[in-house]
Design a protein around this motif. Structure first.
Motif, PDB file in Angstrom:
ATOM      1  N   LEU C 107      45.001  38.534  32.393  1.00 11.18           N
ATOM      2  CA  LEU C 107      45.702  37.627  33.301  1.00 11.18           C
ATOM      3  C   LEU C 107      46.543  38.422  34.286  1.00 11.18           C
ATOM      4  CD1 LEU C 107      46.682  34.709  30.931  1.00 11.18           C
ATOM      5  CD2 LEU C 107      44.981  34.730  32.760  1.00 11.18           C
ATOM      6  N   PHE C 111      46.067  37.965  38.159  1.00 11.55           N
ATOM      7  CA  PHE C 111      47.119  37.437  39.037  1.00 11.55           C
ATOM      8  C   PHE C 111      47.607  38.488  40.018  1.00 11.55           C
ATOM      9  CE2 PHE C 111      47.484  34.135  35.735  1.00 11.55           C
ATOM     10  CZ  PHE C 111      47.178  33.075  36.564  1.00 11.55           C
ATOM     11  N   SER C 112      47.629  39.729  39.568  1.00 10.32           N
ATOM     12  CA  SER C 112      48.078  40.723  40.550  1.00 10.32           C
ATOM     13  C   SER C 112      47.099  40.816  41.714  1.00 10.32           C
ATOM     14  CB  SER C 112      48.253  42.087  39.878  1.00 10.32           C
ATOM     15  OG  SER C 112      47.023  42.495  39.324  1.00 10.32           O
ATOM     16  N   GLY C 114      44.924  38.527  42.607  1.00 11.31           N
ATOM     17  CA  GLY C 114      44.917  37.247  43.316  1.00 11.31           C
ATOM     18  C   GLY C 114      46.140  37.098  44.193  1.00 11.31           C
ATOM     19  N   PHE C 115      47.272  37.457  43.661  1.00  6.93           N
ATOM     20  CA  PHE C 115      48.506  37.353  44.429  1.00  6.93           C
ATOM     21  C   PHE C 115      48.408  38.168  45.707  1.00  6.93           C
ATOM     22  CE2 PHE C 115      52.975  38.399  45.214  1.00  6.93           C
ATOM     23  CZ  PHE C 115      53.504  37.109  45.209  1.00  6.93           C
TER      24      PHE C 115
END
Lengths: 810, 101, 425
Positions: C107, C111-112, C114-115
């Motif tokens: 995750l 998320f990194s 994606g962010f």
């Protein structure tokens, strides 16, 4: 024909090969082969030199430079501007020397075959002789001072080797070795002078070369020469025109006859184009050096130019007038010459050098090597002529040496020692001749002296040989008698053990007599002409230039000529006349033919050798032998040579002196048939006792040197050895300081540094590694997933590190 | 020419993370291998997307090379799996931990 | 803009297939799901203009590699591979923290990335345009080559009459283009600025001592069927004010038809498409259409290309002015992502890596053969040798007829029928 000059390298090469063969294979070859190889090498060299002489005649006596193939640039340091080629100079002076060296050398080789027969180091002796020839020829053929110095040192080495040749002969081994050492060390002092002179020369002139290629040694001579040749050619043409077909080319260009068909020109010459019709023979020589730039000139021409310009020269940190520099250069050269040519103050080695084999003494210490000093001064005549101060010093040194040598010779008992002091004296004549500017006379005397002194030495060798054999003969026949003391004390060279040999050795007596008369200067033998020319030149120097030195030299030389006659006749009387004073002398046999033939040849030259330079106006002799042949021949290479005048009164005076002294000696020594064997008549007379003692003690000259130099030196070295070296350096510095200090440091290093610190560090590193490994091995579980997730963890961290800055920038 | 690539990159990231989870969570060696292929494909997708975005061919060439290397890797990897299965009768990666320190 | 809906559908399908691959107990199902993922990705490649790679993806990945997987699964036996094998006790005890950490890191990665992708202003919203391109055409009446400078920097020299330079980029902020006759003649300068992604041709023309310059846009933004070629004419002839370009059709009767309407001096014609491969052109005065001024026979078109044909004045050697038609063909460029383009760079720029990859494949081939050979050998030899070289006490006892070793743990000859020890562990 014009390429004959290229043979010059062979002159050095052939004796070198002979020496190498004899050194490496001589022991296996046997006496016959060794002797023949050495003698053939020497004779071949003589043949080459004769070819060179022919070449010189062909080439109008003009000197050429020869570059041996391999050594073209011997010392070449471009960054220092130093380029010294191994170059040879073939000109009249060097060819003269070469003829003497190889000619007499060959005769002495032949003589040595007989003389050295049975010696255990026969091959070594001949190797040394050949080596000496090679180095001596390097010396005289060199075209620059450095190459000359190679030969100079080489002959010094050979002299050392030959003086100490019998370094293990029973009883005299130490004396022989010491004599060799003395000669070597004395020569080193002289060599210092040569080296200093070379250094100064290089600093002042920037070159050491005598003559560069194409340079004219003596422009004045060449001008006359060219005129004469042209005149001859015109005369020949005129003769042709009038129908006279017989053409005689003048004596100067006499080689032209033989080479009429040869093409021109000789190498190394500035080709002065010949006249159109004069196509035969070499090109006419150049008559001046004006067209050559300073940088392309040799040391002599540069010296002349600088001397004309005057001004100061810079030598390292010193600035001095050119005259001072030249004076220094020549004085240092003189120092070198006094070492090699046994002049005051360095002459004491030469009498001791008689420890060597007699033929070696004849070749090295009478005829050739000792004349190297004279040769180099004559070679540097231009420099000497430019410095009157040095000339005066040279003249005084030479004449003083002549006097001292002659005086000491009168009081010696050893047959060879007398000859040795005679040599010193005669070398003094030559040096004095140089000193008064009579370079031609110096060389003339050098040549004639080489003949008769070599002859005398060989003859004395023959005498010694005979007496020794006689002694052995007596010993063999009378060994029942208790003669042990007698045998040990017997000295075959002591003239007191001789006498009456005239009948036992008639040929030796004959040649000895000729040599003696030549040395005394009795008309018309060789010595008369040369000695007389020196005296006349000294007188001329005094008369013409108002030079007091000339008169002094004249006086001193006349006195020493008287001495010469006295001691030589004393020798004749003591050795040959009267009755045998020992059984050995009574049984002395005549020497072998091998030894007699060279002596006879030399005797011939000693008799007639003087006619090579007959002066004008003496009984019309010059019409037979030609006037001043040698001088004219030398003129092409020696600049200031001039034909000496002939003074009848001087000739008569010197003859009177010589004959008078000889008669006096005869009366003193011949009166007493068998005199007291231990004492000289002069010693027993009140009036002459002191004088004779002085002469016998060699004027205390050696003792003086012992006191002043040798003993203090010995004491200093002894003190240095015991106190400084033994006590201080070995006992204290080495043992106490170094050893104990080293021990202490080593203990500290081993116990404290090594065992504690180093070992501790190493062991500690091991322990830390083991602990770390034990700790870390647990992380290696072997499960792939653990590695994979570790990788993933790393990836996440890297991604964050890479991407976060991107975020901030946005 | 593509003007927007965020969707492609996002899809590529999702597929990549799914592949990562497959590698880490599955014990079946063949499944792990397939997950690795999935990760390679995800990377290829983003490479092609960026290549198209920048209008450059190099990205596509690189994908070509990746496919070639993947083919080689699969051939060798599957051969090894077969070999391991022959000796151990299992392709559970947890059984293969002889290398533990 | 991308076609959103196809992307969403295909992307969702890919993710779903990937998840299925992860969760499925059946290896065959997993493999089939992976094939689906790959097909989806191939579709994405197509959407990204990478048609060649899409094909490779289908054939190599979905075709070859996945077939290899299925083949291995079949070889090993699907039943044995079924299910996620249970973790042994050791690993279960060791890895209690493992699954949470995996999820956390995954995750985190998701998320990194994606962010960053969503929020970072990386300029990703608009695609960068290539730098503006320019080429210079030499239609100058003097028969003399010209030199071309951009901001006084020499680009090309020796461009002969009727030739064109290659495309060269100019700065986006505008540049000064200079054309000089010969190699060191006096240059004629022109300041020009064109937007990124656009292209223009600079035509040097005229009959004066120095050429005059004119800029013509050469943008290829208009979409054409690629098999057709495009033609554009420009009249730069001073001598003839109005001219018409005719096309000659050869047939039973040669007919002439107007290709473009009459163009006045300085006027640029429309872009016309043409199907033919070769064509004969003639230029005529509209007033006297039967008097041909200049003609080109058998002009060959290049496919997928826009040719600029310039009607220019040429000075002949006697000083007379002739009106001629000079075709300037645009330098060819392969379209993006086609096999041609990929193959071109593969065989030029990337030649060495390409060969290295080939070597790698060869090495893996050999490696696979070696692996298969080694595992196929049974361990028969060691057992036989042991009998020969090391007689066991029991054998010796049998031979001497007397017990040699009585201890029970004396080594025994292993039974040949038994499986080799350690194989089942």
């Amino acid at each position: 024909m014009e390429n004959l000059g290229l043979l010059a390298p062979l002159v050095v090469l052939i004796p070198s090969i002979g020496a190498i063969i004899n050194i490496f294979w001589g022991a296996r070859l046997g006496e016959k082969w060794v002797g023949s190889i050495a003698t053939i090498a020497s004779a071949l060299t003589f043949g080459v030199v004769v070819l060179l002489y022919v070449f010189m005649n062909y080439n109008y006596y003009q000197g050429v430079n020869v570059n041996p193939p391999v050594f073209e640039s011997w010392i070449n340091i471009p960054s220092a501007g130093l380029n010294i080629p191994w170059q040879q100079r073939v000109d009249s002076l060097s060819v003269t020397m070469m003829l003497i060296i190889t000619g007499i050398g060959t005769l002495i080789h032949v003589y040595s075959i007989g003389y050295m027969h049975g010696d255990e180091r026969y091959h070594r002796y001949f190797a040394f002789l050949n080596m000496f020839l090679a180095f001596m020829l390097v010396l005289v053929t060199a075209n620059n001072y450095l190459v000359m110095f190679v030969g100079w040192e080489g002959v010094g080495l050979c002299s050392f080797l030959l003086i100490g040749f019998w370094f293990d002969r029973s009883g005299v081994a130490w004396r022989n070795s010491l004599a060799a050492r003395k000669a070597f060390i004395m020569n080193r002092i002289g060599d210092f002078g040569v080296i200093m002179s070379m250094v100064l020369m290089f600093a002042v002139f920037g070159t050491l070369t005598y003559y560069e290629a194409g340079e004219v040694a003596n422009p004045t001579y060449n001008e006359h020469l060219v005129e004469e040749i042209q005149h001859e050619a015109e005369a020949a043409e005129a003769d042709l025109a009038t129908g006279i077909s017989e053409v005689t080319v003048g004596e100067v260009a006499n080689a032209g006859e033989h080479t009429a068909a040869e093409p021109a020109p000789a190498e190394g010459q500035h080709a002065a184009p010949a006249e159109g019709e004069h196509e035969t023979g070499p090109a006419l020589p150049a008559t001046s050096n004006d067209s050559i730039v300073y940088e392309d000139l040799g040391v002599f021409s540069r010296a002349q130019i600088l001397s004309e310009q005057g001004g100061d020269v810079v030598v390292g940190p010193f600035t001095m007038p050119i005259t001072t520099a030249l004076t220094l250069i020549t004085l240092f050269l003189l120092l070198g010459a006094t070492g090699k040519s046994a002049q005051i103050p360095l002459f004491t080695w030469l009498p001791d050098a008689m420890a060597g084999p007699t033929p070696a003494s004849a070749l090295i210490h009478a005829a050739t090597m000792v004349t190297a000093g004279v040769y180099i001064m004559v070679r540097s005549n231009v420099l000497f002529e430019l410095t009157p101060t040095t000339m005066a010093v040279v003249a005084l040194v030479g004449s003083a040496t002549a006097l001292v040598g002659g005086f000491i010779a009168m009081g010696q008992w050893d047959i060879k020692r007398v000859l040795a002091y005679s040599t010193v004296s005669q070398l003094g004549f030559m040096v004095a001749a140089v000193g008064v500017g009579a370079f031609g006379a110096a060389i003339f005397h050098l040549v004639t002296h080489a003949f008769f002194k070599a002859l005398l030495f060989l003859a004395s060798g023959s005498v010694i040989h005979g007496v020794e054999h006689g002694h052995h003969h007596v010993h063999e026949h009378g060994h029942d008698d208790e003669h042990d003391d007698h045998e040990e004390a017997f000295d075959p060279q002591d003239m007191r053990n001789m006498g009456g040999l005239r009948r036992r050795m008639p040929v030796t007596y004959f040649v000895y007599l000729i040599g003696t008369l030549a040395l005394m200067g009795i008309f018309p033998l060789a010595g008369f002409w040369s000695k007389d020319e020196i005296l006349a030149d000294a007188w001329t120097a005094g008369l013409q230039d108002n030079n007091v030195i000339g008169y002094i030299v004249f006086g001193l030389l006349l006195v020493s000529a008287g001495f010469t006659a006295f001691y030589m006749w004393r020798q004749i009387v003591l050795v040959f006349h009267g009755k045998p004073r020992t059984e050995a002398a009574g049984h002395a046999p005549e020497s072998a033919k091998m030894m007699l033939v060279p002596m006879l040849v030399l005797a011939f030259f000693s008799f007639f050798g003087g006619f090579m330079n007959t002066p004008r106006g003496v009984l019309g002799l010059e019409k037979i032998f030609g006037p001043h042949e040698l001088t004219e021949w030398l003129e092409s290479s020696v600049m200031r040579v001039h034909a000496g005048e002939f003074y009848l009164w001087i000739a008569i005076l010197s003859l009177v002196v010589a004959i008078g002294m000889a008669i006096m000696a005869n009366r003193i020594y011949a009166r007493v048939p068998v005199f007291n064997r231990k004492r000289d008549p002069l010693e027993m007379m009140e009036a002459t006792q002191q004088m004779w003692t002085m002469a016998n003690a060699r004027l205390y000259w050696d003792n003086f040197y012992d006191r002043i130099f040798v003993n203090p030196f010995r004491r200093t070295s002894a003190w240095l050895a015991t106190e400084l070296d033994d006590r201080f350096l070995h006992d204290w510095v080495h043992n106490k300081v170094l050893w104990n200090g080293f021990n202490a440091i080593a203990h500290f290093l081993s116990r404290d540094v090594d065992q504690k610190v180093v070992d501790g560090a190493v062991n500690g590193a091991g322990r830390v590694t083991r602990w770390g490994a034990n700790t870390l091995r647990r992380s290696q579980s072997g499960y792939i997933r653990v590695y994979a997730i570790t990788l993933l963890f790393g990836v996440v961290v890297v991604v964050l590190v890479l991407l976060l800055p991107l975020l901030q920038r946005g | 020419m593509v003007t927007q690539i965020e969707p492609y990159v996002m899809l590529s990231i999702v597929l990549f993370v799914l592949g990562v989870m497959g590698v880490l969570l599955r014990r079946n060696a063949i499944l792990i291998f397939m997950s690795i292929e999935l990760m390679l494909n995800a990377a290829n997708l983003s490479l092609v997307a960026f290549a198209s975005y920048w209008g450059q061919t190099s990205g596509q060439i690189f994908v070509f090379f990746v496919i070639a290397v993947a083919a080689a890797e699969v051939a060798v990897g599957l051969a090894m799996i077969v070999a391991i299965f022959r000796t151990r009768q299992s392709i559970n990666v947890d059984d293969l931990h002889q290398m533990e320190g | 803009m991308i076609d959103l809906w196809p992307f969403i559908i295909v992307g969702a399908l890919a993710i779903a297939a990937a998840v299925m691959m992860l969760l499925s107990d059946n290896a065959i199902h997993s493999a089939l799901s992976l094939i689906l993922v790959m097909v989806c990705i191939a579709f994405m490649f197509l959407m990204l203009n990478a048609s060649f790679l899409a094909l490779i993806q289908i054939t190599v990945y979905a075709g070859a590699i996945m077939v290899l997987f299925l083949f291995v699964i079949m070889l090993l036996g699907n039943a044995k591979l079924r299910g996620n094998p249970k973790p042994d006790e050791g690993s279960a005890r060791h890895f209690r923290w493992f699954v949470p950490l995996v999820f956390a890191l995954s995750l985190g990665l998701l998320f990194s990335f994606g962010f960053v992708v969503i929020n970072a202003q990386t300029g990703a919203s608009t695609a960068p345009q290539p730098a503006p391109r320019v080429r210079v055409l030499n239609a100058w009446g003097e028969d003399m080559p010209v030199s071309v400078y951009v901001d006084a920097v020499l680009i090309t020299e020796g461009v002969a009459q009727g030739e064109s330079t290659a495309w060269f980029p100019i700065p986006e902020g505008g540049a000064q283009i200079s054309v000089a006759p010969g190699t060191d003649g006096e240059p004629v300068a022109l300041d020009m600025q064109i937007p990124a992604g656009e292209a223009a041709a600079v035509i040097a023309y005229g009959t004066g001592a120095l050429p005059e310059l004119r800029v013509v846009s050469q943008s290829t933004s208009t979409v054409f069927p690629s098999s057709q070629s495009r033609l554009q004419f420009i009249n730069l002839s001073e001598a003839r004010p109005t001219l018409q370009v005719l096309e000659q059709t050869r047939g039973f009767v040669n007919t002439l038809s107007a290709l473009v309407p009459a163009i006045a001096t300085g006027q640029l014609s429309e872009v016309v498409q043409h199907d033919a491969i070769t064509v004969d052109f003639a230029i005529v005065d509209p007033a006297r259409p039967d008097a041909v001024i200049y003609r080109i026979d058998n002009y060959r078109f290049a496919e997928n290309d826009t040719d600029l044909l310039v009607i220019m004045d040429a000075l002949s050697s006697d000083g007379a002015v002739r009106t001629v038609l000079a075709p300037f063909r645009a330098p060819a460029e392969a379209p993006y992502g086609t096999p041609q383009q990929v193959g071109y760079s593969l065989l030029t720029t990337f030649m060495l890596p390409f060969q290295v990859i080939g070597l790698l494949l060869l090495a893996s081939l050999i490696g696979v053969i070696v692996l298969a050979q080694r595992s196929a050998k049974p361990k028969a030899r060691p057992a036989q040798r042991r009998v020969v070289s090391r007689p066991l006490p029991s054998v010796i006892a049998a031979q001497v007829g007397q017990e040699v070793v009585t201890t029970a743990d004396a080594p025994r000859l292993p039974d040949a029928a038994e499986p080799a020890p350690g194989a089942g562990d």
